[in-house]
Design a protein around this motif. Structure first.
Motif, PDB file in Angstrom:
ATOM      1  N   ASP A  96      24.887  -3.760 -13.124  1.00 42.65           N
ATOM      2  CA  ASP A  96      23.751  -4.501 -12.581  1.00 42.65           C
ATOM      3  C   ASP A  96      22.442  -3.787 -12.898  1.00 42.65           C
ATOM      4  O   ASP A  96      22.381  -2.564 -12.918  1.00 42.65           O
ATOM      5  N   THR A  97      21.410  -4.552 -13.140  1.00 42.58           N
ATOM      6  CA  THR A  97      20.072  -4.003 -13.319  1.00 42.58           C
ATOM      7  C   THR A  97      19.309  -4.238 -12.026  1.00 42.58           C
ATOM      8  O   THR A  97      19.240  -5.362 -11.533  1.00 42.58           O
ATOM      9  N   LEU A  98      18.762  -3.156 -11.466  1.00 40.62           N
ATOM     10  CA  LEU A  98      18.074  -3.218 -10.177  1.00 40.62           C
ATOM     11  C   LEU A  98      16.596  -2.910 -10.334  1.00 40.62           C
ATOM     12  O   LEU A  98      16.195  -2.164 -11.219  1.00 40.62           O
ATOM     13  N   VAL A  99      15.796  -3.484  -9.439  1.00 45.28           N
ATOM     14  CA  VAL A  99      14.387  -3.146  -9.367  1.00 45.28           C
ATOM     15  C   VAL A  99      14.272  -1.992  -8.375  1.00 45.28           C
ATOM     16  O   VAL A  99      14.579  -2.145  -7.192  1.00 45.28           O
ATOM     17  N   ALA A 100      13.893  -0.821  -8.862  1.00 43.88           N
ATOM     18  CA  ALA A 100      13.768   0.379  -8.033  1.00 43.88           C
ATOM     19  C   ALA A 100      12.313   0.546  -7.620  1.00 43.88           C
ATOM     20  O   ALA A 100      11.425   0.612  -8.461  1.00 43.88           O
ATOM     21  N   ILE A 101      12.094   0.627  -6.313  1.00 41.74           N
ATOM     22  CA  ILE A 101      10.752   0.756  -5.771  1.00 41.74           C
ATOM     23  C   ILE A 101      10.642   2.097  -5.063  1.00 41.74           C
ATOM     24  O   ILE A 101      11.473   2.431  -4.224  1.00 41.74           O
ATOM     25  N   THR A 102       9.623   2.877  -5.424  1.00 38.75           N
ATOM     26  CA  THR A 102       9.394   4.186  -4.817  1.00 38.75           C
ATOM     27  C   THR A 102       8.294   4.055  -3.779  1.00 38.75           C
ATOM     28  O   THR A 102       7.231   3.508  -4.059  1.00 38.75           O
ATOM     29  N   ILE A 103       8.578   4.591  -2.592  1.00 38.42           N
ATOM     30  CA  ILE A 103       7.646   4.504  -1.465  1.00 38.42           C
ATOM     31  C   ILE A 103       7.250   5.912  -1.056  1.00 38.42           C
ATOM     32  O   ILE A 103       8.089   6.813  -0.946  1.00 38.42           O
ATOM     33  N   ASP A 104       5.964   6.106  -0.796  1.00 35.23           N
ATOM     34  CA  ASP A 104       5.441   7.426  -0.475  1.00 35.23           C
ATOM     35  C   ASP A 104       5.335   7.695   1.029  1.00 35.23           C
ATOM     36  O   ASP A 104       5.468   8.814   1.462  1.00 35.23           O
ATOM     37  N   ASN A 105       5.091   6.717   1.844  1.00 30.16           N
ATOM     38  CA  ASN A 105       4.839   6.888   3.271  1.00 30.16           C
ATOM     39  C   ASN A 105       6.154   6.958   4.054  1.00 30.16           C
ATOM     40  O   ASN A 105       6.513   6.026   4.762  1.00 30.16           O
ATOM     41  N   LYS A 106       6.860   8.091   3.954  1.00 31.11           N
ATOM     42  CA  LYS A 106       8.184   8.190   4.566  1.00 31.11           C
ATOM     43  C   LYS A 106       8.140   8.185   6.087  1.00 31.11           C
ATOM     44  O   LYS A 106       9.040   7.681   6.736  1.00 31.11           O
ATOM     45  N   GLN A 116       0.817  -1.218   0.000  1.00 32.10           N
ATOM     46  CA  GLN A 116       0.000   0.000   0.000  1.00 32.10           C
ATOM     47  C   GLN A 116       0.850   1.266   0.000  1.00 32.10           C
ATOM     48  O   GLN A 116       0.385   2.335  -0.380  1.00 32.10           O
ATOM     49  N   ASP A 117       2.120   1.167   0.411  1.00 29.69           N
ATOM     50  CA  ASP A 117       3.015   2.327   0.454  1.00 29.69           C
ATOM     51  C   ASP A 117       3.792   2.527  -0.847  1.00 29.69           C
ATOM     52  O   ASP A 117       4.441   3.551  -1.038  1.00 29.69           O
ATOM     53  N   VAL A 118       3.740   1.565  -1.747  1.00 28.46           N
ATOM     54  CA  VAL A 118       4.490   1.626  -3.008  1.00 28.46           C
ATOM     55  C   VAL A 118       3.740   2.503  -4.011  1.00 28.46           C
ATOM     56  O   VAL A 118       2.539   2.352  -4.204  1.00 28.46           O
ATOM     57  N   THR A 119       4.478   3.436  -4.625  1.00 29.78           N
ATOM     58  CA  THR A 119       3.871   4.303  -5.640  1.00 29.78           C
ATOM     59  C   THR A 119       4.394   4.054  -7.051  1.00 29.78           C
ATOM     60  O   THR A 119       3.744   4.425  -8.018  1.00 29.78           O
ATOM     61  N   ASP A 120       5.575   3.416  -7.173  1.00 36.12           N
ATOM     62  CA  ASP A 120       6.139   3.195  -8.503  1.00 36.12           C
ATOM     63  C   ASP A 120       7.158   2.066  -8.462  1.00 36.12           C
ATOM     64  O   ASP A 120       7.837   1.865  -7.454  1.00 36.12           O
ATOM     65  N   LEU A 121       7.271   1.354  -9.579  1.00 29.51           N
ATOM     66  CA  LEU A 121       8.279   0.305  -9.779  1.00 29.51           C
ATOM     67  C   LEU A 121       8.973   0.564 -11.101  1.00 29.51           C
ATOM     68  O   LEU A 121       8.314   0.885 -12.093  1.00 29.51           O
ATOM     69  N   GLN A 122      10.303   0.413 -11.124  1.00 30.53           N
ATOM     70  CA  GLN A 122      11.062   0.615 -12.354  1.00 30.53           C
ATOM     71  C   GLN A 122      12.264  -0.304 -12.375  1.00 30.53           C
ATOM     72  O   GLN A 122      12.765  -0.707 -11.325  1.00 30.53           O
ATOM     73  N   LEU A 123      12.746  -0.597 -13.570  1.00 28.59           N
ATOM     74  CA  LEU A 123      14.028  -1.272 -13.741  1.00 28.59           C
ATOM     75  C   LEU A 123      15.071  -0.186 -13.965  1.00 28.59           C
ATOM     76  O   LEU A 123      14.882   0.695 -14.798  1.00 28.59           O
ATOM     77  N   THR A 124      16.165  -0.234 -13.218  1.00 25.77           N
ATOM     78  CA  THR A 124      17.198   0.791 -13.300  1.00 25.77           C
ATOM     79  C   THR A 124      18.554   0.127 -13.491  1.00 25.77           C
ATOM     80  O   THR A 124      18.891  -0.812 -12.783  1.00 25.77           O
TER      81      THR A 124
END
Length: 172
Positions: free
Chosen positions: A113-123, A100-108
């Motif tokens: 290395d290729t990483l899965v970047a997860i953006t969280i809004d509820n700091k 529920q706190d995740v706002t975005d997912l990206q491959l970076t």
């Protein structure tokens, strides 16, 4: 999709990472020996300091991986409520994160290395979980969000498959 998915260390990938780290450490050791004048008798202070510092960091990281290689616990766990991982220092420090706190997912792509970047809004929810140093690495001041990355370099699947799995659970 209520089952929990766990990813464990892939021995072949870990061995390859350790071989690369060993090769880089050997090159840094040769640079250090050259810098202190072993081959030509001329002391090169900048080369000695830089190669010595990087060699020390590489050796510490390599020994940490070697010490943790016997650990049989999962490196990434995903279920319908959230996920956790230990593939990067920031991800390990943050622990379990809820979907529920995740706002975005990206491959970076970072380095090799290729990483899965997860953006969280509820700091506010995660603020007390990590040290100030790791918080500064994860916190993006421009948009007031946390960015946590997960690597697939030591687990059984590749980054694209891990990304698709994260995406499938997040969309649910």
């Amino acid at each position: 999709m209520n089952e929990e998915i766990k990813f464990y260390r892939n021995a072949k990938k870990t061995r390859n990472l350790l071989l690369y780290a060993g090769a880089i450490s050997a090159l840094l050791a040769i640079m250090l020996l050259y810098g202190i004048g072993t081959f030509d008798g001329v002391f090169k202070i900048k080369l000695s300091i830089v190669s010595g510092a990087i060699l020390l960091i590489m050796l510490v990281l390599t020994f940490k991986v070697l010490a943790g290689i016997k650990d049989k616990s999962p490196l990434i766990q995903i279920d319908s409520n959230g996920f956790s991982g230990r593939t990067t220092p920031v991800a390990k420090a943050f622990g379990r994160i809820e979907w529920q706190d995740v706002t975005d997912l990206q491959l970076t792509k970072v380095g090799g290395d290729t990483l899965v970047a997860i953006t969280i809004d509820n700091k506010a929810k995660y603020e007390g979980h990590v040290s100030k140093f790791l918080w500064k690495m994860a916190y993006d001041e421009q948009n007031s969000k946390l960015n946590i990355m997960y690597s697939a370099s030591e687990i059984e699947i590749n980054a694209e498959e891990l990304f698709n799995l994260f995406l499938r659970y997040w969309k649910k």
